[in-house]
Scaffold this motif. Sequence first.
Motif, PDB file in Angstrom:
ATOM      1  N   MET A  15       0.823  -1.211   0.000  1.00  0.00           N
ATOM      2  CA  MET A  15       0.000   0.000   0.000  1.00  0.00           C
ATOM      3  C   MET A  15       0.855   1.257   0.000  1.00  0.00           C
ATOM      4  N   ALA A  16       2.094   1.147  -0.555  1.00  0.00           N
ATOM      5  CA  ALA A  16       3.026   2.281  -0.505  1.00  0.00           C
ATOM      6  C   ALA A  16       2.500   3.478  -1.288  1.00  0.00           C
ATOM      7  N   ASP A  17       1.908   3.220  -2.452  1.00  0.00           N
ATOM      8  CA  ASP A  17       1.376   4.335  -3.232  1.00  0.00           C
ATOM      9  C   ASP A  17       0.248   5.045  -2.508  1.00  0.00           C
ATOM     10  N   TYR A  18      -0.595   4.239  -1.857  1.00  0.00           N
ATOM     11  CA  TYR A  18      -1.680   4.845  -1.086  1.00  0.00           C
ATOM     12  C   TYR A  18      -1.128   5.641   0.084  1.00  0.00           C
ATOM     13  N   GLY A  19      -0.097   5.073   0.751  1.00  0.00           N
ATOM     14  CA  GLY A  19       0.524   5.788   1.857  1.00  0.00           C
ATOM     15  C   GLY A  19       1.189   7.068   1.401  1.00  0.00           C
ATOM     16  N   SER A  20       1.825   7.058   0.233  1.00  0.00           N
ATOM     17  CA  SER A  20       2.441   8.278  -0.286  1.00  0.00           C
ATOM     18  C   SER A  20       1.392   9.356  -0.535  1.00  0.00           C
ATOM     19  N   GLY A  21       0.257   8.952  -1.037  1.00  0.00           N
ATOM     20  CA  GLY A  21      -0.813   9.917  -1.251  1.00  0.00           C
ATOM     21  C   GLY A  21      -1.300  10.525   0.052  1.00  0.00           C
ATOM     22  N   LEU A  22      -1.424   9.683   1.104  1.00  0.00           N
ATOM     23  CA  LEU A  22      -1.846  10.219   2.398  1.00  0.00           C
ATOM     24  C   LEU A  22      -0.803  11.159   2.978  1.00  0.00           C
ATOM     25  N   ILE A  23       0.470  10.812   2.818  1.00  0.00           N
ATOM     26  CA  ILE A  23       1.521  11.699   3.314  1.00  0.00           C
ATOM     27  C   ILE A  23       1.468  13.040   2.584  1.00  0.00           C
ATOM     28  N   ALA A  24       1.312  12.986   1.277  1.00  0.00           N
ATOM     29  CA  ALA A  24       1.212  14.233   0.509  1.00  0.00           C
ATOM     30  C   ALA A  24       0.002  15.051   0.941  1.00  0.00           C
ATOM     31  N   LEU A  25      -1.133  14.368   1.202  1.00  0.00           N
ATOM     32  CA  LEU A  25      -2.321  15.085   1.672  1.00  0.00           C
ATOM     33  C   LEU A  25      -2.059  15.728   3.023  1.00  0.00           C
ATOM     34  N   GLY A  26      -1.380  15.009   3.903  1.00  0.00           N
ATOM     35  CA  GLY A  26      -1.063  15.575   5.210  1.00  0.00           C
ATOM     36  C   GLY A  26      -0.161  16.786   5.105  1.00  0.00           C
ATOM     37  N   VAL A  27       0.838  16.727   4.213  1.00  0.00           N
ATOM     38  CA  VAL A  27       1.735  17.878   4.030  1.00  0.00           C
ATOM     39  C   VAL A  27       0.957  19.080   3.494  1.00  0.00           C
ATOM     40  N   ILE A  28       0.073  18.846   2.550  1.00  0.00           N
ATOM     41  CA  ILE A  28      -0.743  19.950   2.027  1.00  0.00           C
ATOM     42  C   ILE A  28      -1.591  20.575   3.121  1.00  0.00           C
ATOM     43  N   LEU A  29      -2.187  19.716   3.971  1.00  0.00           N
ATOM     44  CA  LEU A  29      -2.981  20.241   5.080  1.00  0.00           C
ATOM     45  C   LEU A  29      -2.125  21.032   6.061  1.00  0.00           C
ATOM     46  N   LEU A  30      -0.896  20.575   6.293  1.00  0.00           N
ATOM     47  CA  LEU A  30       0.003  21.327   7.178  1.00  0.00           C
ATOM     48  C   LEU A  30       0.308  22.703   6.599  1.00  0.00           C
ATOM     49  N   TYR A  31       0.561  22.773   5.280  1.00  0.00           N
ATOM     50  CA  TYR A  31       0.788  24.075   4.645  1.00  0.00           C
ATOM     51  C   TYR A  31      -0.447  24.968   4.772  1.00  0.00           C
ATOM     52  N   LEU A  32      -1.619  24.391   4.556  1.00  0.00           N
ATOM     53  CA  LEU A  32      -2.835  25.186   4.654  1.00  0.00           C
ATOM     54  C   LEU A  32      -3.073  25.671   6.078  1.00  0.00           C
ATOM     55  N   CYS A  33      -2.810  24.819   7.036  1.00  0.00           N
ATOM     56  CA  CYS A  33      -2.984  25.237   8.430  1.00  0.00           C
ATOM     57  C   CYS A  33      -2.006  26.336   8.805  1.00  0.00           C
ATOM     58  N   GLY A  34      -0.787  26.227   8.303  1.00  0.00           N
ATOM     59  CA  GLY A  34       0.165  27.314   8.539  1.00  0.00           C
ATOM     60  C   GLY A  34      -0.301  28.616   7.923  1.00  0.00           C
ATOM     61  N   TYR A  35      -0.935  28.531   6.745  1.00  0.00           N
ATOM     62  CA  TYR A  35      -1.446  29.742   6.103  1.00  0.00           C
ATOM     63  C   TYR A  35      -2.597  30.338   6.903  1.00  0.00           C
ATOM     64  N   PHE A  36      -3.520  29.494   7.377  1.00  0.00           N
ATOM     65  CA  PHE A  36      -4.639  30.012   8.158  1.00  0.00           C
ATOM     66  C   PHE A  36      -4.202  30.536   9.512  1.00  0.00           C
ATOM     67  N   ALA A  37      -3.164  29.919  10.085  1.00  0.00           N
ATOM     68  CA  ALA A  37      -2.669  30.413  11.366  1.00  0.00           C
ATOM     69  C   ALA A  37      -1.952  31.742  11.219  1.00  0.00           C
ATOM     70  N   GLY A  38      -1.393  32.000  10.057  1.00  0.00           N
ATOM     71  CA  GLY A  38      -0.639  33.229   9.855  1.00  0.00           C
ATOM     72  C   GLY A  38      -1.473  34.349   9.285  1.00  0.00           C
ATOM     73  N   PRO A  39      -1.456  34.534   7.971  1.00  0.00           N
ATOM     74  CA  PRO A  39      -2.091  35.726   7.401  1.00  0.00           C
ATOM     75  C   PRO A  39      -3.612  35.722   7.443  1.00  0.00           C
ATOM     76  N   TYR A  40      -4.236  34.533   7.534  1.00  0.00           N
ATOM     77  CA  TYR A  40      -5.699  34.516   7.469  1.00  0.00           C
ATOM     78  C   TYR A  40      -6.306  34.953   8.803  1.00  0.00           C
ATOM     79  N   TYR A  41      -5.967  34.202   9.876  1.00  0.00           N
ATOM     80  CA  TYR A  41      -6.487  34.558  11.208  1.00  0.00           C
ATOM     81  C   TYR A  41      -5.516  35.427  12.012  1.00  0.00           C
ATOM     82  N   GLN A  42      -4.244  35.484  11.576  1.00  0.00           N
ATOM     83  CA  GLN A  42      -3.214  36.275  12.264  1.00  0.00           C
ATOM     84  C   GLN A  42      -3.110  35.891  13.739  1.00  0.00           C
ATOM     85  N   LEU A  43      -3.049  34.562  13.958  1.00  0.00           N
ATOM     86  CA  LEU A  43      -2.929  34.051  15.329  1.00  0.00           C
ATOM     87  C   LEU A  43      -1.490  34.056  15.812  1.00  0.00           C
ATOM     88  N   VAL A  44      -0.543  34.030  14.902  1.00  0.00           N
ATOM     89  CA  VAL A  44       0.866  33.982  15.269  1.00  0.00           C
ATOM     90  C   VAL A  44       1.573  35.129  14.568  1.00  0.00           C
TER      91      VAL A  44
END
Length: 1014
Positions: free
Chosen positions: A206-235
């Motif tokens: 299931m390596a290909d499936y796992g790679s897709g989940l890892i990529a999805l998690g990284v994208i979510l981390l980038y999005l959360c960093g964006y919302f924490a910064g310029p969007y909500y200006q929490l940090v």
Amino acid sequence: METELLSLRAELALLERDNQRRLETFERRLSALEAQLRRDDTAQKEPLAESTAELEDELALLMGTPSEPRQTVEQAHPAPIASATASPELISSGPKSPPQKAGKASVATPWLQEGLASLLTPALEPLNRVWEPLANFYRHYQRQGKAPIFFMTAAGILALVFGFAYLLQFSFNNYLGSTGKITLGFLVAAATTFGGVTFSRRMPYMADYGSGLIALGVILLYLCGYFAGPYYQLVSISVGIGLLVITTGLSYLLALLFVTRVVSMVTLLGGATMPLVANHFDPSALVYLSYLLALALAMLHLSRQIRWPQLAIVTMVLSAAMFEFSISNLDEAASTWGPLLILHGFFYGFAHYALRGLRSELIESKGLERRRLIIIAINLVLFIHISWSMAPSSNTLGIVWLLNLLPWMALAIYSRWLFGYNTASISARVVQSMALLHGGLLAGLAILALCSPALLGIVWCLEGLLLIFLGARFGFISVRSEGYIALTAAGLTMLWQALAWVAGGIVPAPVLLSLSADAGWGNWLALCAAAFTLTRLLQHCADRITAAEHHLTTFADNAFVVFLSASFLLSVGILWPQGMWLLALLPMGFLIWRGQRTGSAFSEWFGLSHYLLLFVPLLASASVVGNLHFYDQIPYGKIASVEAFLSLWMIAALYKHLNMQSTGFSLALNLRKLFYALVPIFFLPTVLYKANGYFPIAVWLSCAIALVLYTRLKLEVLKQELRILITGASFVTIISCVLQEFANWQGFAMSGLLLGLVSMAALLWIGQGLRRKAAGHDWQLTLHRVLKPLFPLAFYYLAATLLIISYALSRDFALALLLGQLYFAGLYIFKPKLAPLRNQLTPLYMLSLRLFEFITLLQVTAVIANSSKAPMLGLYNLVALGIASLLVYQRFFANRAVWPDRRLFNLWALHLTAIPVYIALLAQLLETMWLPAISFALVVHATLLLFQTLKPETQKLLKLSLVLYGTAALKIVLWDMQDFSLIQKIVVCMLVGLCMLGAAFQYQRFLSRNRLPQ
């Protein structure tokens, strides 16, 4: 009682209609059964059975109960009668009675349903595909008696879905603040990433499936960093930078650990673009570029570790784009030394990636990999472009490029120490060649940056040619590629400067170009020399270059042709601005000769295109004087016109002299034909413009020139032109006479008319036009064939001449028309066997009759206007009537070809036209009794027609005779009798009665003769 009677009658009508439709249905069933009994083919029994079943269903529908058995239908049918009997007042109430509506609906509903179904089925086809599964699902529950449960279950599930969605929205908006949402997002992203890691470790399949989940998690981390910064200006900005850097580092480690391409691409895209999207590094571009450099180097390392070279190419493209974006937003006062230094990091980082890891066996078999060569070339071009745009001045840029010469010289010397290659290996040799290319190009660019911009392209050109020569001499295709790039840049630079020089010399007409011998002219000469040198160089090394370079040789040779012609013409333009257009024939002849010598079709056709340059001074002169007339042009325009005209012949002469049988030879022949075709009409525009009074004579002179040219050259185009000119000259001469008479045109119209008459007679004599078969020499036979379609035109031209001269002498248009009719009738009667007229009998016949009709129109107009010319017009018209009657009734030799299809129509036309003739004459001769006389004349006319119907060939005139009788009778009864005296009524009635009796007697005889043979 009356209402009950009406209701019963209405019900009886409904029953009759229903019974009629039932009877038709039963007949169709019987026909179907008989057809089934006649056929023994069992394969056709099933369709017949189906058609029978359909007929039974249709019968059932007509009877009102489609889903019940026939017995039920028959039992249910009397219901309408009972209902009508029980409530007769409802039926008698008019159109609104319910029984009548029910009866109509029972009949019309099936047909209405079928029509609506045929219309709506195609339109609802897309919805049926979605609706049918749901409908089947519903029918399944319906058959089980659970339809209410189905609806309640579906509605409950839908309500729960919406309720849960609203609950989540309410919870997020009321119980979770910005911090809670970001925390929840980070938890979800971390869980997704952890799940992908778990899949990749514990389940390798299931390596290909796992790679897709890892990529999805990284994208979510980038999005959360964006919302924490310029969007909500929490940090703060520093914390936001830290989150993005941590995310990038984590994703890089995950990509490196699990060797996944998806995660590496997400790391690159997210790490490079998210800081700018989040606006963390603005306005400090230096910090972002440093971060981007570190990310690019890490991606290059990752590309090598996971063995995915495409990642390096994407990294280079993305880094270049983001670098350009960053420096484009720099303040004008900001220093560019920091970004310029970081640019060197990108430059040498990508160069190190491209030159490291070369394999000797691959190089020995295929040479340097294309991917590495692309990276090297793009890296060098981007470095030159970006450093050029960021350098404060050209001198600074030259110094920077000169300093970059040192690392490449060191690389050429110490390649073993830097990459671990053996000094004698092919890998080290490739590195040395790349180092020499980079060092040489940067050194040359540095020299160019420190020298004058006007010489930039020339120096690049020399450097490119030198690199191509060295690459061909020592077999370095990469060095040649670098030389081609440098030569292309040099060519574009020189071409731009040369075109700018030409554009700067544009002045108003008629000069157009005012040039001086400066750097622009030198660039044209340098382009010509460079194209020639490159062609010779590649031809000299033809056995050591690739197939693509052989195509480049052809392209360079064609470019040399273009630049040579442009250089010559522009050089002439410096000394003689107008002469560069007039001398375009010199390069044209040279290029055609060169195309014949080298076999270059491009050189030949490009040379032929120089002919179009002769129109430039012509159009410039026309723009100055305001017209295209040769007489008004300035000297340069006149010279260009004559030169363009003579060149049509000279081009074909050049091909004939060179004995060329190429693709342009057919064009040269066509141009020569065009030249000969223009000779007869070349002077006509000038005559029309300056001496239009002589134009009718000039047109006949053009015909003579065309005739002489065709006799000598025998060209098809001259034959067609001769026919067109003679026809056109005839019309021009006739129109000029009309203009002279009615438009007060002052010209030699009559002289042209007589000259045309002489010319037509000469054509008939020279071409032996009156003979059926020509005799004599070959040229006489040829002229006969050419002029044969024009021989009938001579007779029509003679008719026009007769018409015009007779009108000019008598000033009587009707007399001229009568003479024209006599002329056409005489040709038809006495000269039907004449060779030119054998195919013109029908036009002659029709023209004679139409001229009679036109004269009749003139007579009627004159009588209505009470003109003094009316009596003479009546006399003319009687003669015209006699001629027309003679043509219609008398049997001539020519009538065999004309009568079979048109005699009956012409008989009708003759008699209908004769009616206004004698009406106009009676109106002129009789002042008081002309109206009764017209009635009597109609009766006499109808009687004469009736006598003519005794002949079989004219018996179809009986209808016209009866029409005239009826018209006369109606006129007498409704109009004439009211104004007559007693004596007049007696006389008219007796005359009309006698005519009618005679007509009746003859009509009876005609009917008896027709019945005797039966």
